[in-house]
Design an enzyme around this catalytic site. Sequence first.
Site, mmCIF file in Angstrom:
data_model
loop_
_atom_site.group_PDB
_atom_site.id
_atom_site.type_symbol
_atom_site.label_atom_id
_atom_site.label_comp_id
_atom_site.label_asym_id
_atom_site.label_seq_id
_atom_site.Cartn_x
_atom_site.Cartn_y
_atom_site.Cartn_z
ATOM 1 N N GLY A 19 0.903 -1.289 -0.056
ATOM 2 C CA GLY A 19 -0.266 -0.091 0.048
ATOM 3 C C GLY A 19 0.767 1.148 0.116
ATOM 4 N N GLY A 20 0.278 2.328 0.280
ATOM 5 C CA GLY A 20 0.772 3.616 0.199
ATOM 6 C C GLY A 20 2.141 3.883 1.376
ATOM 7 C CG MET A 21 0.925 4.163 5.095
ATOM 8 S SD MET A 21 1.870 5.672 5.560
ATOM 9 C CE MET A 21 2.303 5.246 7.307
ATOM 10 N N GLY A 22 3.614 1.142 2.784
ATOM 11 C CA GLY A 22 4.710 0.056 2.774
ATOM 12 C C GLY A 22 3.861 -1.186 2.385
ATOM 13 C CE LYS A 38 0.767 -0.918 6.059
ATOM 14 N NZ LYS A 38 -0.763 -0.576 5.505
ATOM 15 C CG ASP A 131 -7.158 4.392 4.431
ATOM 16 O OD1 ASP A 131 -7.553 4.834 3.515
ATOM 17 O OD2 ASP A 131 -6.168 3.586 4.348
#
Length: 469
Positions: A19-22, A38, A131
């Site tokens: 995803g956008g974070m990792g 994560k 989110d």
Amino acid sequence: MEVQRRVGPYTLLRKLGEGGMGFVHLAEDPAGRRVALKTMRPELAAREEFRRRFGKEAEAARRVARFCTAPVLDAGFDNGTAYLVTEYVEGPDLSAVVARAPLTGSNLEALAVGVATALAAIHQAGVVHRDLKPSNVLLSPVGPRVIDFGIAQLAETAVGAPVTVAQSMGTPAYMSPEQARGEQGTPAGDIFSWGALVAYAGTGRPPFGTGGVAEVVYRVINHAPVLDGLDERLRPLVERALDKDPGRRPTAQRLVDLLLGGAEVPVAAATAKVSETWTPVVPAPPAATRPPARPGAAPGGGRRLWVPVAVGALAAVLGAAVTLAVVRPWEPRGAEPGTPAVAGTIKALDSTFAVQIDSVVRQGTTVRLRWTVKNVGTVNSPIYNKFGSGALDNTVSRIAIVPPGVGKPLYPAQKDGSCECADVPVAPFEEGDQLQLWALFEGVPEGTERVDVDLGPLGTMRNVAVSSA
């Protein structure tokens, strides 16, 4: 270049997603228990402000109660890699399931209640999800589980607040108008996302359509949602949640109360109700082999969770009696079909447990068992690895039923090498904690009306009634 196989004390098994974070990996802790790990992108961890807030935000997320969520278990840094560890939830995400067909019947209602319950638990801990979207709702064997709460705050830290929609995490179709404008996320924004998510689950379409980011954001801010085809029992509450004015949206606790017809329904009670009515999601068989629907059967299977048009009557059943019927499910429930009043209190595993068989339902030669265990002692007594067939088995594969005339116990069915049964969370089990568990058994003689239920360390329940599906 060698692929990293360990992060902190955790061994990475395989990548689950990105995803956008990792990246998200299936991993094992030092005891061999499976978790979801994560890792944050290196460019985020390199920022001083991100590192400063990472521990604070992770600790806030760890305070969230586990009800209808995947709880945060650990967080840390390993050679510059920031990582967050949560309970591993077995099951597809909502978007993968709705891509086949929208949810209906009791499962749609259970989803609405379950996600609202998760938001209530998240907000009670002082956390805002920010989110909530279909890919952040996993459909476990015992009901929906919300993940990634609190992560969006870290994204804001990385880019600076307030954020614009182009910087913000998530899918614009599920953002509130205020979040789409780049304003600070609030609990009311999560409620808007709940409405959009339930509408999508029940219709297969986001209520503000699809398309480019700017186009969808414009509709979210300016247009009314399109809710055609949404279950009429849910539609009025979804409309309230999607109000453009955050001050007119119900709170998460109010959503739970309205859905269940009670007042201040505890999140534990709501979670138990969701698990009781949830039917595990399995791939649909080909149309040619699918059995015909039973006349009058509710779409989606299972018992209906609530009927808002009869709120007065439901309040009398659930509102006034919710403490007896849900918060204390180990007490006898009477002769309602499918819920045998078989209960007991036993001393085991260094504590005292109240145990109840919630239902034993047979369809052909397959039986579904549901049972509840609550720690009514005064000490923490973790129960993971206590009901499985091995030291590292966190399922309830050791549980068995014994039908009359069958020479040996029947253990849960296996599918693709995995037990068709519930996982036991790898977590403390303290005074007042409770779980509802389930297992499927095959090869039960047709016509079986009574079975003995062997609950392993919690003893055996004798002569339990079996009802027909």
